[in-house]
Design an enzyme around this catalytic site. Structure first.
Site, PDB file in Angstrom:
ATOM      1  CG  ASP A  51      -2.139   0.927   0.998  1.00 33.34           C
ATOM      2  OD1 ASP A  51      -2.190   1.617  -0.042  1.00 33.34           O
ATOM      3  OD2 ASP A  51      -3.008   0.976   1.883  1.00 33.34           O
ATOM      4  CB  SER A  52       0.355   4.343  -1.839  1.00 30.23           C
ATOM      5  OG  SER A  52      -0.922   4.631  -1.265  1.00 30.23           O
ATOM      6  N   GLY A  53       0.806   4.267   1.398  1.00 29.45           N
ATOM      7  CA  GLY A  53       1.089   5.122   2.545  1.00 29.45           C
ATOM      8  C   GLY A  53       0.036   6.170   2.806  1.00 29.45           C
ATOM      9  N   GLY A  54      -0.751   6.513   1.787  1.00 25.26           N
ATOM     10  CA  GLY A  54      -1.730   7.586   1.954  1.00 25.26           C
ATOM     11  C   GLY A  54      -2.707   7.312   3.089  1.00 25.26           C
ATOM     12  CG  PHE A  55      -5.912   3.894   4.601  1.00 27.69           C
ATOM     13  CD1 PHE A  55      -7.156   4.496   4.635  1.00 27.69           C
ATOM     14  CD2 PHE A  55      -5.672   2.806   5.436  1.00 27.69           C
ATOM     15  CE1 PHE A  55      -8.144   4.022   5.483  1.00 27.69           C
ATOM     16  CE2 PHE A  55      -6.659   2.325   6.283  1.00 27.69           C
ATOM     17  CZ  PHE A  55      -7.888   2.938   6.306  1.00 27.69           C
ATOM     18  CG  ASP A 104      -5.230   6.422  -1.840  1.00 23.65           C
ATOM     19  OD1 ASP A 104      -4.183   6.289  -1.185  1.00 23.65           O
ATOM     20  OD2 ASP A 104      -6.244   5.748  -1.629  1.00 23.65           O
ATOM     21  CD  GLN A 109     -10.073   6.947  -2.004  1.00 23.59           C
ATOM     22  OE1 GLN A 109     -11.139   6.988  -1.405  1.00 23.59           O
ATOM     23  NE2 GLN A 109      -9.050   6.212  -1.564  1.00 23.59           N
ATOM     24  N   GLY A 151     -11.416   4.031   0.097  1.00 23.97           N
ATOM     25  CA  GLY A 151     -12.407   4.906   0.714  1.00 23.97           C
ATOM     26  C   GLY A 151     -13.664   4.205   1.163  1.00 23.97           C
ATOM     27  CG  ASP A 196      -5.847  -5.114   2.387  1.00 24.81           C
ATOM     28  OD1 ASP A 196      -6.456  -4.415   1.561  1.00 24.81           O
ATOM     29  OD2 ASP A 196      -5.490  -4.694   3.505  1.00 24.81           O
TER      30      ASP A 196
HETATM   31  N1  PRF Z   1      -6.501   3.886   0.287  1.00 26.45           N
HETATM   32  C1  PRF Z   1      -5.313   3.225   0.491  1.00 26.45           C
HETATM   33  N2  PRF Z   1      -5.219   2.178   1.309  1.00 26.45           N
HETATM   34  C2  PRF Z   1      -6.342   1.764   1.947  1.00 26.45           C
HETATM   35  C3  PRF Z   1      -7.585   2.393   1.782  1.00 26.45           C
HETATM   36  C4  PRF Z   1      -7.682   3.518   0.900  1.00 26.45           C
HETATM   37  O1  PRF Z   1      -8.724   4.123   0.674  1.00 26.45           O
HETATM   38  C5  PRF Z   1      -8.491   1.702   2.599  1.00 26.45           C
HETATM   39  C6  PRF Z   1      -9.921   1.989   2.801  1.00 26.45           C
HETATM   40  N3  PRF Z   1     -10.654   0.892   3.271  1.00 26.45           N
HETATM   41  C7  PRF Z   1      -7.763   0.677   3.225  1.00 26.45           C
HETATM   42  N4  PRF Z   1      -6.481   0.742   2.827  1.00 26.45           N
HETATM   43  N5  PRF Z   1      -4.221   3.655  -0.133  1.00 26.45           N
END
Ligand code: PRF
Length: 373
Positions: A93-97, A147, A190, A217, A267
């Site tokens: 995952d990119s880190g944004g969340f 994101d 999103q 999102g 995931d």
């Molecule tokens: N964006 C990113 N990772 C995520 C989410 C997202 O919206 C979510 C939302 N359930 C979980 N992991 N980059």
């Protein structure tokens, strides 16, 4: 490392899809569930157990690994696969969340996000380019665009702005990623709970011709019917020949209902986190091992499972371990839960192949309802 990344659709049953994602490090059978290995460990499990349970791919996190041990260090140590001894596919995952959910003070701008580490308060900058650079240093097979995810409920204007920013960041991530045939970069749709914003996002990302599409999102505070309505509005707009990944979802029921709408990858921390908190997932629903009713129950969680954690240990012993705060309790329950999720995915894949996914889904849900074995 020469094999090209590709997605092969093997069959459909209604909107549910059976497929394979081919990567340089091996195939991912879809629908797939990716156990979460945030810090280079699927918590409380040996990766051999994760593999033997049936996982084709695990997930790692840019945010955590950049802070500790650091992306450049992981690269010097031979890359994430080598470091953690998992030679199979990894999605990062990119880190944004995670910046949104974990870090301290943060500032968003067009350029990126600056934030304070949740570990030592140090300041860091994350741009779309830096996120892709880090994911490349880690050696990730499937990289996610940076994101902005807003928690629901949210102000419609904030949802729109985050969606538009995410589309612009997807373009920058695509450029930064460049041409790497053996790896993939996925975009993230999103748009919150607004079907029209989701449509705008899905169309803009589709125009970028990415190798896969995630739906972000969701599972961020909204009820399940809202999430499913967003999937109903979004999945049909995504290209049929690319994998679709629903991020951070979910319960076994969320998974069944999302597969029915055309999702290929999932995931979630649920199997491992719940396991460490004393909760077991079984064919007959959830079992809270903290509960005193298990104190003298000699039955295993599921004598028919081929996972030793489910088959070979009494509920009484699991209850004792959990009550005593023993590490083995979390280890056995995480193992049971990851194995249960993988068994569920295997059942889903077989049902789609046999074109009886709706029946499988209804039967699986009603078995959960029946409760204890
Ligand atoms: N964006 C990113 N990772 C995520 C989410 C997202 O919206 C979510 C939302 N359930 C979980 N992991 N980059």
């Amino acid at each position: 490392m020469s094999r090209e990344f590709s997605f092969e659709l093997l069959g459909e049953n209604g909107a549910a899809r059976r497929g394979v994602v081919h990567t340089a490090r091996g195939d991912i059978r879809t629908p797939a569930f990716m156990p979460v290995g945030t810090l280079g460990t699927v918590k409380a499990m040996y990766l051999d157990q994760v593999r033997d349970a049936g996982a084709d791919i695990i997930l790692g996190n840019t945010y955590h690994l950049m802070l500790r041990p650091g992306a450049e260090r992981v690269a010097r140590l031979g890359g994430l696969h080598e470091f953690i001894r998992w030679p199979h596919p990894i999605l990062t995952d990119s880190g944004g969340f995670q910046v949104m959910s974990l870090s301290g003070l943060r500032t968003m701008s067009e350029k990126g996000v600056t934030f304070q580490s949740h570990i030592d308060g140090s300041r860091h900058e994350m741009t779309p380019e830096r996120s892709i650079e880090i994911q490349g240093l880690l050696g990730s097979d499937i990289q996610m665009q940076l994101d902005e995810c807003v928690a629901l409920p949210a102000d419609p204007d904030a949802i729109r702005r985050a969606m538009e920013l995410s589309v612009r960041w997807a373009e920058r991530c695509k450029t930064a990623f460049g041409n790497q045939p053996s790896r993939a970069m996925f975009g993230i749709v999103q748009g919150g709970d607004d079907a029209r914003l989701r449509e705008t996002s899905a169309k803009a990302l589709t125009a970028l011709d990415l190798k896969g599409y995630a739906i972000g999102g969701l599972a961020v505070g909204e009820p399940q019917d809202v999430m499913l309505a967003v999937l109903d509005a979004t999945c049909p707009l995504l290209p049929g020949d690319k994998p679709r990944y629903l991020m951070g979802v979910g319960t076994p029921q969320d998974i069944l209902r999302s597969v029915a709408r055309g999702i290929d990858m999932f995931d979630c921390v649920m199997p491992t986190r719940s396991g460490r908190h004393g909760l077991a997932f079984t064919r007959r629903g959830r079992v809270n091992l903290k509960n005193a009713r298990h104190a003298e129950d000699l039955r295993p969680l599921d004598e028919e499972s081929d996972c030793p954690a489910a088959r070979d240990y009494s509920r009484a012993y699991l209850h004792h371990l959990v009550r005593s705060g023993e590490a083995l309790g979390g280890m056995l329950l995480s193992w049971n839960n990851v194995a249960y999720y993988q068994q569920l995915m295997q059942g889903i894949r077989e049902a789609i192949e046999a074109e009886n996914f709706p029946e499988f889904s209804a039967r699986t849900e009603s078995e959960w309802e029946r409760g204890d074995l």
